[in-house]
Design a protein around this motif. Structure first.
Motif, PDB file in Angstrom:
ATOM      1  N   THR A 515      35.107  23.649  49.301  1.00 19.08           N
ATOM      2  CA  THR A 515      33.949  24.457  49.260  1.00 19.08           C
ATOM      3  C   THR A 515      34.389  25.893  48.800  1.00 19.08           C
ATOM      4  N   LEU A 516      33.314  26.572  48.627  1.00 18.68           N
ATOM      5  CA  LEU A 516      33.667  27.941  48.135  1.00 18.68           C
ATOM      6  C   LEU A 516      34.109  28.906  48.993  1.00 18.68           C
ATOM      7  N   ALA A 517      33.898  28.607  50.444  1.00 21.45           N
ATOM      8  CA  ALA A 517      34.624  29.281  51.517  1.00 21.45           C
ATOM      9  C   ALA A 517      36.155  29.153  51.533  1.00 21.45           C
ATOM     10  N   GLU A 518      36.638  27.806  50.769  1.00 22.37           N
ATOM     11  CA  GLU A 518      38.098  27.609  51.022  1.00 22.37           C
ATOM     12  C   GLU A 518      38.668  28.193  49.495  1.00 22.37           C
ATOM     13  N   LEU A 519      37.986  28.925  48.439  1.00 17.88           N
ATOM     14  CA  LEU A 519      38.300  29.136  47.330  1.00 17.88           C
ATOM     15  C   LEU A 519      38.067  30.762  46.999  1.00 17.88           C
ATOM     16  N   GLN A 520      36.838  31.195  47.273  1.00 16.94           N
ATOM     17  CA  GLN A 520      36.772  32.646  46.484  1.00 16.94           C
ATOM     18  C   GLN A 520      36.916  33.405  47.900  1.00 16.94           C
ATOM     19  N   PHE A 521      37.507  34.680  47.612  1.00 13.94           N
ATOM     20  CA  PHE A 521      37.991  35.620  48.577  1.00 13.94           C
ATOM     21  C   PHE A 521      38.033  37.176  48.104  1.00 13.94           C
ATOM     22  N   VAL A 522      37.890  37.866  49.083  1.00 13.75           N
ATOM     23  CA  VAL A 522      38.325  39.236  48.670  1.00 13.75           C
ATOM     24  C   VAL A 522      39.546  39.536  49.587  1.00 13.75           C
ATOM     25  N   GLU A 523      40.725  40.132  48.979  1.00 15.83           N
ATOM     26  CA  GLU A 523      41.780  40.461  49.727  1.00 15.83           C
ATOM     27  C   GLU A 523      42.100  41.965  49.223  1.00 15.83           C
ATOM     28  N   LYS A 524      42.020  42.945  50.419  1.00 18.75           N
ATOM     29  CA  LYS A 524      42.097  44.453  50.328  1.00 18.75           C
ATOM     30  C   LYS A 524      43.836  44.548  49.696  1.00 18.75           C
ATOM     31  N   SER A 525      43.760  45.605  48.809  1.00 19.91           N
ATOM     32  CA  SER A 525      45.049  46.285  48.591  1.00 19.91           C
ATOM     33  C   SER A 525      45.507  47.354  49.427  1.00 19.91           C
ATOM     34  N   LEU A 526      46.593  47.383  50.153  1.00 18.74           N
ATOM     35  CA  LEU A 526      47.129  48.477  51.014  1.00 18.74           C
ATOM     36  C   LEU A 526      47.815  49.476  50.136  1.00 18.74           C
ATOM     37  N   ALA A 527      48.149  50.611  50.483  1.00 18.39           N
ATOM     38  CA  ALA A 527      48.975  51.556  49.793  1.00 18.39           C
ATOM     39  C   ALA A 527      50.082  51.030  49.381  1.00 18.39           C
ATOM     40  N   GLY A 533      47.109  40.368  53.252  1.00 21.17           N
ATOM     41  CA  GLY A 533      47.598  39.331  53.659  1.00 21.17           C
ATOM     42  C   GLY A 533      46.509  38.648  54.194  1.00 21.17           C
ATOM     43  N   GLU A 534      45.296  39.212  54.408  1.00 20.82           N
ATOM     44  CA  GLU A 534      44.142  38.673  54.942  1.00 20.82           C
ATOM     45  C   GLU A 534      42.904  38.188  53.702  1.00 20.82           C
ATOM     46  N   GLN A 535      42.701  37.146  53.346  1.00 26.35           N
ATOM     47  CA  GLN A 535      41.522  36.768  52.479  1.00 26.35           C
ATOM     48  C   GLN A 535      40.363  36.426  53.286  1.00 26.35           C
ATOM     49  N   LEU A 536      39.027  37.457  52.922  1.00 25.52           N
ATOM     50  CA  LEU A 536      37.922  37.354  53.393  1.00 25.52           C
ATOM     51  C   LEU A 536      37.121  36.183  52.306  1.00 25.52           C
ATOM     52  N   PRO A 537      36.782  35.179  52.917  1.00 19.98           N
ATOM     53  CA  PRO A 537      35.758  34.136  52.278  1.00 19.98           C
ATOM     54  C   PRO A 537      34.571  34.961  51.672  1.00 19.98           C
ATOM     55  N   ASN A 584      39.503  32.636  36.043  1.00 19.38           N
ATOM     56  CA  ASN A 584      40.549  33.675  36.773  1.00 19.38           C
ATOM     57  C   ASN A 584      41.045  32.702  38.174  1.00 19.38           C
ATOM     58  N   LEU A 585      40.899  31.368  38.096  1.00 19.98           N
ATOM     59  CA  LEU A 585      41.520  30.672  39.458  1.00 19.98           C
ATOM     60  C   LEU A 585      42.878  30.970  39.277  1.00 19.98           C
ATOM     61  N   SER A 586      43.175  31.050  40.419  1.00 15.47           N
ATOM     62  CA  SER A 586      44.837  31.483  40.800  1.00 15.47           C
ATOM     63  C   SER A 586      45.116  30.527  41.831  1.00 15.47           C
ATOM     64  N   ALA A 587      46.372  30.492  42.118  1.00 17.81           N
ATOM     65  CA  ALA A 587      47.171  29.574  43.214  1.00 17.81           C
ATOM     66  C   ALA A 587      46.161  29.780  44.656  1.00 17.81           C
ATOM     67  N   GLN A 588      45.830  31.105  44.815  1.00 21.46           N
ATOM     68  CA  GLN A 588      45.062  31.496  46.006  1.00 21.46           C
ATOM     69  C   GLN A 588      43.886  31.079  46.049  1.00 21.46           C
ATOM     70  N   GLY A 589      43.225  30.846  44.788  1.00 26.87           N
ATOM     71  CA  GLY A 589      41.704  30.633  44.811  1.00 26.87           C
ATOM     72  C   GLY A 589      41.282  31.356  43.801  1.00 26.87           C
ATOM     73  N   TYR A 590      39.904  31.767  43.981  1.00 26.63           N
ATOM     74  CA  TYR A 590      39.204  32.708  42.915  1.00 26.63           C
ATOM     75  C   TYR A 590      39.081  34.083  43.439  1.00 26.63           C
ATOM     76  N   PRO A 591      40.019  34.926  43.239  1.00 24.42           N
ATOM     77  CA  PRO A 591      39.759  36.393  43.671  1.00 24.42           C
ATOM     78  C   PRO A 591      38.649  37.266  43.346  1.00 24.42           C
ATOM     79  N   VAL A 592      38.152  38.069  43.957  1.00 22.66           N
ATOM     80  CA  VAL A 592      37.144  39.002  43.658  1.00 22.66           C
ATOM     81  C   VAL A 592      37.493  40.252  43.733  1.00 22.66           C
ATOM     82  N   ASN A 593      37.324  41.258  42.611  1.00 24.23           N
ATOM     83  CA  ASN A 593      37.398  42.706  42.479  1.00 24.23           C
ATOM     84  C   ASN A 593      36.309  43.318  41.956  1.00 24.23           C
TER      85      ASN A 593
END
Length: 666
Positions: A515-527, A533-537, A584-593
């Motif tokens: 599912t898209l929930a298992e693939l597409q995510f936003v992960e915030k970058s810290l300082a 380390g937390e990927q938001l569907p 831009n499919l990555s090993a983690q899925g589809y990142p979003v920025n």
């Protein structure tokens, strides 16, 4: 932060679609044949300078001539009294912009008693104005225009003189200006570097290194004329829009200022009248030059190969006559709708196509993008049975995440897939794929790209391989651009793309039914650029899928537009070509920025404007703030927008904190 910094930022922003894309070419430009473009130290720091020069030389070898602004986009609707259920104006604002860097939107509500009461979003660092928003009288949004805001001239140099050229007998000299920049070479350590920049009577001289097409030699050189080179109207323009009390006020601001340098504008007022204009800044040429740019085969071919207009510099025909005035810009006033999704002005409204404007505003009578067609379909369907929109129905149109590609071809694609059975499809020599596992996914697609969409990777990879000119019948009808071309070809070429997509998904270890929930995510970058380390569907399609509310990942310098480090994700390879996947499919899925950023829908009522919206990347870029990811989490968990509190009573009722700031004159 100085006043000069603010001015530089504003001018850099208005040149996003013009000179900002050619700064490297201006840096490389020099009349010599070697590396004379390199800067030299003002003092004597040989070791630091040597390291910098080596780095610049290395970058020069890797330089690619490309359009860096081609991905910027947006959707915008102005809805009039014929389209809104309450008979007053409505607006849908959906800018697609970076979630990182200085092109990041932020939200505010600015009130100057008796003068201004405006709510909306602004580009980070834009001083004191709302770029996309509404007040109690008008609402407006912007999309990236197809207009071309500059010309590249090929100068004919005089014999034995690389610093002079002629234009039909008139002689011009190429001049230079020395620029000194303070450069950091270590902690608390800087050096000053100096180099010349060169200018024709048009503007900056340009050159690509390693003979990449725009060389400065004994006979020719290249220069840019930028309509926005000295455009300082950005603050004045939006200040006028913020304070407008009618569409006439808005039109007057466009006539007076050129601040909306690369955008279309869609606007509505409380009476239910809507207005569109592409008042992005465009160079004015005479009719013969316009005709040549639009139709002359050599000039058209050059534009297709480079992405911009390249014209002879030895002819007065192409000399600029200033800027196209507001009165000659594409514009339309109606009471039903105006819309744009980054195609040209001509389909602003299907009932009243626009034609006859300067060639540099963009092409007409050409097939529309699938995203534009999705938007037009949503408009034609209206919000419900009555064909008119309520605020909630506008919200659903924006975040419903339908994709036009699926609605256009998936029924036929599933039929062809089922008819193929277990017979393998040849993707390339020696690579045959049994596509039968893909048939159920296509046939049972749920109509959108939401979190619960199964087979999301297969659908996405197919979309990136889909080619309308190859996979659809050639039946584009200029009188029906919203619905043509249509119908999947029967030659099974589309099955080859489906097989290729299936191979890409499976070869990279992604289950076909994910599912898209298992693939597409936003992960915030810290300082420091570390991933949280937390990927938001993350729900939402991509542009190539014909999505409306779109997202994707982009690592280009223009999109990120910052030196602050961010987490990156390595793109997986295409199973056939070995090149990085366009998705831009990555090993983690589809990142979003990148994508839908400051988005809102609003409706004027008898009791004032009512609106819902969301800042998808959240307000703060400080990872210590509670507002660093609150709206991002909201979008990830909730398929709806949040209320935007405009009225004083609503603000008081929902007040979290209040801070009074006073300033003392020095």
């Amino acid at each position: 932060l100085t006043a000069q910094d603010m001015l530089a930022y504003s001018m850099a922003t208005v040149q996003l679609a013009s000179s900002a894309n050619f700064l490297e070419l201006a840096f490389f430009a020099n009349p010599g044949d070697g590396d004379e473009y390199l800067p030299v130290p003002s003092g004597s720091e040989p070791s630091a300078v040597s390291s910098l020069v080596k780095n610049i030389n290395q970058q020069a070898k890797q330089f690619k001539l490309e359009k860096k602004f081609e991905h910027l986009g947006s959707n915008g609707w102005g809805l009039g009294k014929e389209m809104m259920a309450n008979g007053q104006g409505g607006l849908l604002a959906n800018p697609h912009f970076p979630h990182e860097g200085n092109l990041r939107f932020w939200q505010s509500h600015l009130t100057v008693p008796g003068a201004m009461n405006v709510m909306g979003g602004s580009l980070q660092g834009m001083p004191g104005v709302i770029n996309i928003g509404f007040n109690e009288h008008v609402a407006w949004t912007h999309t990236f225009s197809t207009a071309r805001h500059f010309l590249i001239y090929q100068l004919a140099l005089n014999e034995n003189d690389r610093m002079s050229y002629g234009v039909e007998g008139e002689q011009h000299t190429i001049t230079s200006k020395m620029v000194t920049v303070e450069v950091a070479v270590g902690p608390n350590t800087t050096i000053e570097l100096t180099k010349p920049f060169y200018y024709s009577h048009h503007g900056l001289m340009l050159e690509t290194p390693a003979e990449r097409g725009l060389g400065w030699n004994d006979t020719q050189a290249f220069t840019i004329k930028d309509a926005n080179e000295f455009n300082m109207d950005v603050v004045a323009q939006w200040s006028a829009l913020n304070q407008a009390v009618s569409l006439d006020d808005m039109k007057a601001s466009f006539a007076q200022f050129d601040g909306v340098s690369f955008n279309n504008t869609m606007a509505t007022d409380k009476t239910g009248t809507v207005f569109y204009v592409d008042d992005s800044t465009v160079l004015k040429l005479d009719d013969t030059a316009n005709l040549a740019i639009r139709l002359q085969p050599e000039l058209v071919a050059l534009r297709k190969s480079t992405g911009f207009d390249l014209v002879p510099g030895n002819m007065k025909l192409f000399e600029s006559q200033g800027k196209v005035p507001f009165s000659e810009a594409p514009q339309l006033t109606r009471t039903d709708y105006v819309q744009n999704s980054n195609d040209s002005y001509w389909v602003t409204n299907l009932k009243q196509p626009l034609l006859g404007f300067a060639a540099q505003y963009g092409d007409v009578h050409k097939p529309l993008s699938l995203r534009t067609r999705m938007g037009l379909k949503l408009l034609q369907e209206g919000g419900g049975e009555d064909g008119k929109f309520t605020l909630d129905e506008l919200e659903q149109a924006l975040i419903g995440n339908r994709i036009y590609l699926g609605e256009l071809v998936f029924t036929d694609l599933a039929s062809q897939c089922i008819a193929q059975g277990n017979t393998p499809v040849q993707v390339s020599a020696g690579i045959d794929v049994d596509i039968s596992p893909a048939c159920d996914i296509v046939a049972n697609w749920n109509g959108a790209m939401n979190l619960d969409t199964e087979g999301a990777a297969l659908i996405r990879e197919f979309a990136h391989l889909f080619n309308p000119s190859a996979h659809l019948y050639n039946n584009f009808d200029v009188t029906d651009p919203a619905n043509t071309p249509h119908t999947l070809r029967q030659d099974k070429v589309a099955l080859k793309a489906l097989a290729h997509a299936m191979l890409n998904v499976q070869a990279n270890g992604v289950p076909l039914t994910s599912t898209l929930a298992e693939l597409q995510f936003v992960e915030k970058s810290l300082a420091g650029g570390h991933a949280s380390g937390e990927q938001l569907p993350w729900a939402g399609p991509m542009h190539v899928e014909g999505g409306f509310n779109v997202f994707r990942y982009d690592r280009s310098n223009l999109t990120r537009s910052t030196l602050i480090p961010y987490a990156d994700y390595q793109t997986l390879p295409d199973a056939v070509t070995g090149q990085p996947l366009a998705s831009n499919l990555s090993a983690q899925g589809y990142p979003v920025n990148y994508g839908s950023s400051w988005m809102f829908v609003m409706n004027f009522t008898e009791d004032g404007p009512v609106a819902k919206g969301l800042l998808t990347m959240s307000q703060s870029s400080d990872s210590r703030s509670e507002h660093f990811d609150d709206q991002s989490r909201y979008y990830s968990q909730t398929a709806k927008l949040r209320p935007l509190y405009y009225k004083e009573a609503d603000i008081e009722q929902n007040l979290i904190d209040e801070i009074d700031i006073s300033m003392t004159k020095q």
